[in-house]
Design a protein around this motif. Structure first.
Motif: not given
Length: 234
Positions: A54-69
């Motif tokens: 469905i979606l390409p594997p483009s980003i992982e949790p630690r790469e999200l903006p404000e990953p600790r939010s």
């Protein structure tokens, strides 16, 4: 003038194709426990191949903006149950509102894929109202900054190529979102995503007319990019 089918349809059709060879980034991303758990559940489901495509594997949790939010935690917690982690820049703030509502319905076993959702995984969990509100606010905060549809440069041939190529999968980004040095890498990453979803590659009958030239799109974006940052040598 032929255009490729809608991305959601192509994602389903692509479920019958073989996955692209794993890259170093893919292997590193697989170390994410959320993604690993999701892939295990997909492997137990007859619909697993569809979910994986469905979606390409483009980003992982630690790469999200404000990953600790809290918003990032909720995104990683709920979104990877049914597909790879979405980048908040996939949609504008306005579109994220309706997208989250639709996804929560599906996680609750409702909506137009509700029955399939029940069949796919026994342990799909949906956020409560408070979590859904926090998730929506987070995705809206970091959503795509869309270009003004009246932007004059979109009427040029490179502008049309940019519009056709980029609008297939997400909101059309404002060229000022990145510097001229950053845009070539961004476009190259998007090419890999489009190859994953088969939105541009494949039979000639599915390709757009006029032919989309990546170099022209990069030059268009660089010309209208954010002014700060070192220039790219032309």
């Amino acid at each position: 003038m032929p255009f490729p089918p809608a991305p959601w349809l192509l994602a389903i059709l692509a479920s019958a194709t073989c996955a692209l060879p794993a890259t170093a980034a893919d292997k590193e991303r697989a170390a994410s426990p959320e993604v690993e758990r999701a892939k295990y559940l997909w492997s137990q489901s007859p619909h697993g191949k569809m979910l994986e495509r469905i979606l390409p594997p483009s980003i992982e949790p630690r790469e999200l903006p404000e990953p600790r939010s809290e918003g990032a935690r909720l995104t990683a917690r709920y979104c990877v149950q049914c597909h790879y982690l979405p980048n908040p820049q996939m949609h504008t703030a306005d579109k994220w509102t309706t997208t989250v509502v639709r996804m929560v319905w599906r996680m609750q076993g409702k909506g137009n894929l509700g029955v399939v959702m029940k069949e796919m995984m026994d342990n799909v969990q949906a956020p409560n109202d408070q979590e859904a509100a926090a998730l929506t606010a987070y995705l809206q905060k970091h959503g795509q900054q869309e270009i003004d549809p009246a932007y004059p440069a979109l009427k040029s041939e490179p502008g049309k190529m940019f519009s056709i190529a980029c609008a297939q999968c997400h909101a059309l980004p404002d060229p000022r979102r990145h510097t001229s040095r950053e845009w070539p890498g961004v476009v190259e990453r998007m090419k890999r995503h489009m190859a994953w979803a088969n939105t541009v590659v494949g039979p000639d009958s599915l390709k757009t007319m006029p032919v989309l030239h990546t170099g022209e799109i990069v030059r268009f974006l660089q010309h209208h990019a954010r002014a700060d940052g070192p220039s790219v040598t032309k």
